[in-house]
Scaffold this motif. Structure first.
Motif, mmCIF file in Angstrom:
data_model
loop_
_atom_site.group_PDB
_atom_site.id
_atom_site.type_symbol
_atom_site.label_atom_id
_atom_site.label_comp_id
_atom_site.label_asym_id
_atom_site.label_seq_id
_atom_site.Cartn_x
_atom_site.Cartn_y
_atom_site.Cartn_z
ATOM 1 N N GLY A 167 -21.762 23.997 25.966
ATOM 2 C CA GLY A 167 -21.164 24.700 24.836
ATOM 3 C C GLY A 167 -19.651 24.699 24.926
ATOM 4 O O GLY A 167 -19.065 24.611 26.010
ATOM 5 N N PHE A 168 -18.998 24.801 23.778
ATOM 6 C CA PHE A 168 -17.545 24.718 23.723
ATOM 7 C C PHE A 168 -16.894 26.021 24.192
ATOM 8 O O PHE A 168 -17.456 27.119 24.018
ATOM 9 C CB PHE A 168 -17.077 24.415 22.299
ATOM 10 N N ILE A 169 -15.677 25.887 24.750
ATOM 11 C CA ILE A 169 -14.880 27.023 25.197
ATOM 12 C C ILE A 169 -13.549 26.973 24.452
ATOM 13 O O ILE A 169 -12.788 26.018 24.609
ATOM 14 C CB ILE A 169 -14.606 26.976 26.721
ATOM 15 N N MET A 182 -5.183 18.397 29.932
ATOM 16 C CA MET A 182 -5.061 18.773 28.525
ATOM 17 C C MET A 182 -6.412 19.225 27.987
ATOM 18 O O MET A 182 -7.433 18.590 28.237
ATOM 19 C CB MET A 182 -4.532 17.599 27.693
ATOM 20 N N PHE A 183 -6.419 20.330 27.253
ATOM 21 C CA PHE A 183 -7.677 20.843 26.704
ATOM 22 C C PHE A 183 -7.486 21.263 25.250
ATOM 23 O O PHE A 183 -6.366 21.454 24.770
ATOM 24 C CB PHE A 183 -8.208 22.011 27.553
ATOM 25 N N LEU A 184 -8.604 21.394 24.565
ATOM 26 C CA LEU A 184 -8.597 21.689 23.141
ATOM 27 C C LEU A 184 -8.637 23.184 22.876
ATOM 28 O O LEU A 184 -9.325 23.936 23.569
ATOM 29 C CB LEU A 184 -9.792 21.035 22.454
ATOM 30 N N ILE A 185 -7.905 23.607 21.859
ATOM 31 C CA ILE A 185 -8.066 24.933 21.261
ATOM 32 C C ILE A 185 -8.129 24.724 19.752
ATOM 33 O O ILE A 185 -7.707 23.693 19.232
ATOM 34 C CB ILE A 185 -6.905 25.886 21.598
ATOM 35 N N THR A 186 -8.636 25.733 19.046
ATOM 36 C CA THR A 186 -8.571 25.662 17.584
ATOM 37 C C THR A 186 -7.329 26.361 17.051
ATOM 38 O O THR A 186 -6.759 25.940 16.062
ATOM 39 C CB THR A 186 -9.808 26.298 16.922
ATOM 40 N N ASP A 187 -6.908 27.473 17.691
ATOM 41 C CA ASP A 187 -5.827 28.306 17.149
ATOM 42 C C ASP A 187 -6.193 28.710 15.721
ATOM 43 O O ASP A 187 -5.317 28.873 14.856
ATOM 44 C CB ASP A 187 -4.496 27.555 17.191
ATOM 45 N N ALA A 188 -7.480 28.874 15.472
ATOM 46 C CA ALA A 188 -7.972 29.065 14.108
ATOM 47 C C ALA A 188 -7.764 30.495 13.621
ATOM 48 O O ALA A 188 -7.913 31.464 14.370
ATOM 49 C CB ALA A 188 -9.452 28.697 14.026
ATOM 50 N N VAL A 189 -7.435 30.586 12.345
ATOM 51 C CA VAL A 189 -7.329 31.875 11.668
ATOM 52 C C VAL A 189 -8.331 31.875 10.520
ATOM 53 O O VAL A 189 -9.126 30.946 10.361
ATOM 54 C CB VAL A 189 -5.893 32.123 11.152
ATOM 55 N N THR A 190 -8.269 32.904 9.721
ATOM 56 C CA THR A 190 -9.108 32.967 8.527
ATOM 57 C C THR A 190 -8.289 33.610 7.419
ATOM 58 O O THR A 190 -7.219 34.183 7.667
ATOM 59 C CB THR A 190 -10.399 33.755 8.811
ATOM 60 N N GLU A 191 -8.742 33.511 6.188
ATOM 61 C CA GLU A 191 -8.009 34.094 5.059
ATOM 62 C C GLU A 191 -7.745 35.578 5.315
ATOM 63 O O GLU A 191 -8.632 36.316 5.747
ATOM 64 C CB GLU A 191 -8.818 33.946 3.770
ATOM 65 N N CYS A 192 -6.519 36.006 5.054
ATOM 66 C CA CYS A 192 -6.172 37.411 5.228
ATOM 67 C C CYS A 192 -5.032 37.745 4.275
ATOM 68 O O CYS A 192 -4.038 37.013 4.216
ATOM 69 C CB CYS A 192 -5.767 37.689 6.679
ATOM 70 N N SER A 193 -5.162 38.853 3.555
ATOM 71 C CA SER A 193 -4.136 39.242 2.584
ATOM 72 C C SER A 193 -3.558 40.614 2.881
ATOM 73 O O SER A 193 -2.934 41.232 2.018
ATOM 74 C CB SER A 193 -4.721 39.222 1.165
ATOM 75 N N SER A 194 -3.759 41.104 4.114
ATOM 76 C CA SER A 194 -3.222 42.408 4.489
ATOM 77 C C SER A 194 -2.558 42.316 5.851
ATOM 78 O O SER A 194 -2.856 41.412 6.639
ATOM 79 C CB SER A 194 -4.334 43.464 4.526
ATOM 80 N N MET A 223 -12.535 18.053 27.399
ATOM 81 C CA MET A 223 -11.392 18.798 26.884
ATOM 82 C C MET A 223 -11.822 20.067 26.158
ATOM 83 O O MET A 223 -11.044 21.019 26.036
ATOM 84 C CB MET A 223 -10.581 17.913 25.936
ATOM 85 N N ALA A 224 -13.061 20.088 25.682
ATOM 86 C CA ALA A 224 -13.578 21.249 24.952
ATOM 87 C C ALA A 224 -14.476 22.136 25.797
ATOM 88 O O ALA A 224 -14.904 23.196 25.333
ATOM 89 C CB ALA A 224 -14.365 20.768 23.730
ATOM 90 N N THR A 225 -14.755 21.724 27.035
ATOM 91 C CA THR A 225 -15.723 22.464 27.844
ATOM 92 C C THR A 225 -15.244 22.657 29.285
ATOM 93 O O THR A 225 -14.818 23.730 29.679
ATOM 94 C CB THR A 225 -17.080 21.737 27.845
ATOM 95 N N GLU A 226 -15.290 21.595 30.055
ATOM 96 C CA GLU A 226 -15.032 21.690 31.493
ATOM 97 C C GLU A 226 -13.606 22.122 31.816
ATOM 98 O O GLU A 226 -13.385 22.973 32.686
ATOM 99 C CB GLU A 226 -15.327 20.340 32.153
ATOM 100 N N TYR A 227 -12.624 21.543 31.139
ATOM 101 C CA TYR A 227 -11.228 21.817 31.502
ATOM 102 C C TYR A 227 -10.824 23.259 31.185
ATOM 103 O O TYR A 227 -10.227 23.924 32.041
ATOM 104 C CB TYR A 227 -10.290 20.823 30.839
ATOM 105 N N PRO A 228 -11.116 23.788 29.976
ATOM 106 C CA PRO A 228 -10.765 25.197 29.743
ATOM 107 C C PRO A 228 -11.573 26.157 30.610
ATOM 108 O O PRO A 228 -11.050 27.193 31.031
ATOM 109 C CB PRO A 228 -11.064 25.400 28.255
ATOM 110 N N ALA A 229 -12.829 25.824 30.899
ATOM 111 C CA ALA A 229 -13.627 26.683 31.776
ATOM 112 C C ALA A 229 -13.021 26.760 33.170
ATOM 113 O O ALA A 229 -12.950 27.829 33.784
ATOM 114 C CB ALA A 229 -15.063 26.172 31.848
ATOM 115 N N LYS A 230 -12.548 25.628 33.663
ATOM 116 C CA LYS A 230 -11.923 25.598 34.994
ATOM 117 C C LYS A 230 -10.643 26.414 35.002
ATOM 118 O O LYS A 230 -10.362 27.141 35.967
ATOM 119 C CB LYS A 230 -11.638 24.152 35.394
#
Length: 365
Positions: A48-50, A259-271, A318-325
């Protein structure tokens, strides 16, 4: 007991084909050649992704609605998308909002599923490299403030992004000595300052190339310091908005397992102070400043493979092992082997998620 029959998986970078994977008590109990089906399988089982930096999911921006309910909604949405471990991220904000987020995380941890804790991105940043962060909230850390913050956090603060060139050594040392993963980010550090920070023990770098001193042929900046160091890691946002695919391509060739992956994801927000609006496939602030991404971890992996000449096995690591470590959870997450916790994804040949398994339980996608 749960059995996943006739699948492929990676072991020591080699694709092992047509095996059955058995799960018992939440752990992988055995992996053995399949005898029920001689047809070659197209399905692949991966860890699973981290995601160590995500602000919102399931329509909830955590800092705008800092509640146990928000974290639970984020958890369920991210599990459906294949993220079996994540750090909920908080951007630079008032002490009151930080305290509300920390309080919610402490209350939530008794029922937590895939939320592993908090990543504080600020407020101890460089005003010259803020990106979408709010300048009024930015300040230098004091040792007393850091001590009080970690005391109040009671173990839920797992990671912190700081601009080390503006912080006292005693602050950095205290964070590291208390088990916080410290990331260099939103920083205007010179090559020398960044190198010194990594040598002092700062482990990683927040969203490589974004909100930092750049590479210049006479002023090599933070990216060059990361590339030249032998231990420093870096996260990166592979959406072709925050970083060009071509830059991701050469960065991975240089950094490899660092080097590892992140999303840095946000979502819609108006406040609140961080109001994110989705335009096309990117989020912007009301003034048009690029903010977080609209990525999922699966999309980041696919982008690596399809656009950045990164092999599937390397993209998955990059999406699993490296960030977990990096966060010291590689005995729980990031690998497939007997005795490991069963946090797994079953993907089809097009890398679509067909099944998510979390702590040994199969979830519907």
């Amino acid at each position: 007991m749960l059995t996943i029959e006739n699948i492929n998986f990676y072991q020591n970078d080699i694709l092992i084909k047509n095996h059955d994977l058995e799960i018992k008590g939440g752990l992988i109990s055995s992996i053995k050649p399949s005898i029920k089906d001689n047809k070659e399988s197209e399905r692949i089982v991966v860890p699973g992704f981290i995601d160590l930096q995500i602000y919102g999911a399931g329509g909830r921006l955590f800092s705008a609605e800092p509640t146990v309910e928000s974290l639970t909604i984020m958890e369920d949405d991210l599990l459906r998308r294949g993220t079996t471990g994540f750090l909920a991220c908080m951007a630079t904000n008032t002490p009151e909002v930080f305290n509300e987020c920390i309080k919610a995380a402490k209350e939530h941890r008794t029922i937590a599923k895939n939320c592993l804790g908090l990543h504080l991105e600020g407020p101890f940043l460089n005003p010259k490299r803020l990106g979408a962060h709010i300048p009024e909230f930015v300040r230098k850390a004091s040792l007393d403030e850091i001590k009080a913050l970690l005391d109040f956090g009671d173990g839920v603060i797992k990671m912190m992004t700081i601009a080390p060139e503006l912080q006292d050594d005693e602050v950095i040392e205290y964070l590291l000595n208390n088990g916080v993963v410290v990331s260099l980010g939103h920083s205007n550090a010179t090559f020398q300052q960044a190198t010194e920070a990594y040598n002092k023990g700062i482990q990683t770098t927040t969203h490589l190339f974004n909100a930092m001193s750049p590479i210049h042929h006479r002023e090599p900046g933070i990216p060059t310091a990361v590339f030249n160091h032998n231990k420093a890691m870096a996260s990166i946002i592979v959406d072709n908005q925050h970083v060009s695919f071509e830059v991701v391509k050469f960065s991975q060739k240089l950094l490899k397992e660092r080097m590892f992956l992140i999303t840095d994801a946000v979502t819609e927000c108006s406040s609140g102070p961080y109001q994110h609006k989705l335009i096309g496939d990117k989020y912007v602030m009301p003034d048009g400043t690029l903010s977080g991404s609209s990525l999922t971890m699966l999309k980041a992996v696919k982008n690596c493979v399809e656009h950045c000449d990164i092999t599937l096995i390397d993209a998955l690591k990059m999406a699993t092992e490296y960030p977990a470590k990096l966060i010291g959870s590689d005995q729980i997450f990031g690998k497939i082997g007997v005795g490991m916790e069963a946090n797994l994804l079953v993907l089809d040949e097009a890398l679509n998620i067909k099944q998510t398994i979390f702590k040994g339980n199969s979830l519907s996608n």
